[in-house]
Design a protein around this motif. Sequence first.
Motif, PDB file in Angstrom:
ATOM      1  N   ARG A 163     -33.562 -21.957   4.947  1.00  0.00           N
ATOM      2  CA  ARG A 163     -34.669 -22.195   4.021  1.00  0.00           C
ATOM      3  C   ARG A 163     -34.189 -22.955   2.799  1.00  0.00           C
ATOM      4  O   ARG A 163     -33.061 -22.782   2.346  1.00  0.00           O
ATOM      5  CB  ARG A 163     -35.304 -20.875   3.562  1.00  0.00           C
ATOM      6  CG  ARG A 163     -36.199 -20.211   4.591  1.00  0.00           C
ATOM      7  CD  ARG A 163     -36.892 -18.979   3.993  1.00  0.00           C
ATOM      8  NE  ARG A 163     -37.892 -18.441   4.895  1.00  0.00           N
ATOM      9  CZ  ARG A 163     -37.646 -17.562   5.859  1.00  0.00           C
ATOM     10  NH1 ARG A 163     -36.416 -17.134   6.036  1.00  0.00           N
ATOM     11  NH2 ARG A 163     -38.619 -17.116   6.637  1.00  0.00           N
ATOM     12  N   ASN A 220     -31.874 -25.983   5.261  1.00  0.00           N
ATOM     13  CA  ASN A 220     -30.503 -25.522   5.054  1.00  0.00           C
ATOM     14  C   ASN A 220     -29.810 -25.315   6.407  1.00  0.00           C
ATOM     15  O   ASN A 220     -29.322 -24.235   6.718  1.00  0.00           O
ATOM     16  CB  ASN A 220     -30.467 -24.233   4.228  1.00  0.00           C
ATOM     17  CG  ASN A 220     -29.048 -23.816   3.864  1.00  0.00           C
ATOM     18  OD1 ASN A 220     -28.149 -24.654   3.769  1.00  0.00           O
ATOM     19  ND2 ASN A 220     -28.835 -22.542   3.654  1.00  0.00           N
ATOM     20  N   GLN A 277     -32.591 -23.367  -4.213  1.00  0.00           N
ATOM     21  CA  GLN A 277     -32.486 -21.947  -3.843  1.00  0.00           C
ATOM     22  C   GLN A 277     -32.236 -21.801  -2.330  1.00  0.00           C
ATOM     23  O   GLN A 277     -32.946 -21.088  -1.620  1.00  0.00           O
ATOM     24  CB  GLN A 277     -33.743 -21.184  -4.260  1.00  0.00           C
ATOM     25  CG  GLN A 277     -33.995 -21.219  -5.767  1.00  0.00           C
ATOM     26  CD  GLN A 277     -35.205 -20.422  -6.183  1.00  0.00           C
ATOM     27  OE1 GLN A 277     -35.530 -19.387  -5.573  1.00  0.00           O
ATOM     28  NE2 GLN A 277     -35.896 -20.862  -7.221  1.00  0.00           N
ATOM     29  N   SER A 280     -31.171 -20.710   1.163  1.00  0.00           N
ATOM     30  CA  SER A 280     -30.850 -19.456   1.822  1.00  0.00           C
ATOM     31  C   SER A 280     -30.851 -19.707   3.325  1.00  0.00           C
ATOM     32  O   SER A 280     -30.966 -20.857   3.764  1.00  0.00           O
ATOM     33  CB  SER A 280     -31.859 -18.369   1.439  1.00  0.00           C
ATOM     34  OG  SER A 280     -33.174 -18.755   1.792  1.00  0.00           O
ATOM     35  N   TYR A 281     -30.731 -18.663   4.121  1.00  0.00           N
ATOM     36  CA  TYR A 281     -30.595 -18.852   5.560  1.00  0.00           C
ATOM     37  C   TYR A 281     -31.800 -19.602   6.126  1.00  0.00           C
ATOM     38  O   TYR A 281     -32.916 -19.097   6.147  1.00  0.00           O
ATOM     39  CB  TYR A 281     -30.429 -17.504   6.265  1.00  0.00           C
ATOM     40  CG  TYR A 281     -30.223 -17.619   7.765  1.00  0.00           C
ATOM     41  CD1 TYR A 281     -29.140 -18.314   8.281  1.00  0.00           C
ATOM     42  CD2 TYR A 281     -31.125 -17.041   8.653  1.00  0.00           C
ATOM     43  CE1 TYR A 281     -28.951 -18.426   9.654  1.00  0.00           C
ATOM     44  CE2 TYR A 281     -30.942 -17.139  10.025  1.00  0.00           C
ATOM     45  CZ  TYR A 281     -29.848 -17.838  10.512  1.00  0.00           C
ATOM     46  OH  TYR A 281     -29.677 -17.950  11.880  1.00  0.00           O
TER      47      TYR A 281
END
Length: 297
Positions: free
Chosen positions: A174, A137, A169, A171-172
């Motif tokens: 990940r 990400n 899913q 996220s920062y």
Amino acid sequence: MSTRPMDHAIPHIRGRIRAGVPLAPYTWFRVGGPAEWLVRPADAGDLVALLAGLPVAMPLTVLGAASNLIIRDGGLPGVALRLGGGFADVVAEADGVVAGAAALDVTVAEHAAAAGLAGIEFLSGIPGSIGGAVAMNAGAYGTEVADRLDWAEVATAGGLLRLPAAALQLSYRRALLPPGGVVIRARFHARPGDPMPRMAEIRAAREATQPIRARTGGSTFKNPDGHKAWALIDAAGCRGLRLGGAQVSEKHCNFLLNTGGATAAELEALGEQVRARVLAQSGVSLEWEIKRIGVPA
């Protein structure tokens, strides 16, 4: 032509398999030991065959552009996977871009610009390839993959999966990929517009603030909640800090540099010195953003 190793633990594929290949030339830091096996599948079907045929205990590492990676001096056990030109196609559509995992982020941004599509200019500021950008990400200049990703196609031992962005899913720094899954393609939504002014801003900002022509690996540490990693490093007196051939950049102190003769061990040890000094000075524990893999010398 395919070169099949003598070790029958590696399944036969149509792509190329080589043993004992030095990996330092493939990494932006230009450090690291050899791969036990360096494998380049011919296409998506070949990759699925590889994943299906590998023993469960065989380590598998996807290298991508190796722009945010320290490979330790003892090298990588198992299979080091690199996706080649067959995974680098970029296709502009009316409201988005579909890009292969091996396509460089900046190349995808340039294809979008040529098609008159705006919204993914941030990719021009990320040193790496699309597969890695999705898997971590990646983000820069106020936008991250999660903001623009529609879907990702992932190769697994059971076949190909097309997963919507929500399934990853994100996220920062990940993404949740299926076990053993390898990103091979992704779609980013965009809109008609002129992205060139924003891309020029990003290019100028990188030139002014980052050591982009050095042997480096991009941002070394993640930004902790409420902090900028570079500011914590600077406040701890680490700007320009050296260990052997490794150095904390004077220009942007969240970048490590190989000044010419650094080893992977020196780069990693310098990073740990920085973490220790920041913790002592501010009480904040920095988390590595650069991946460190392989075995020590």
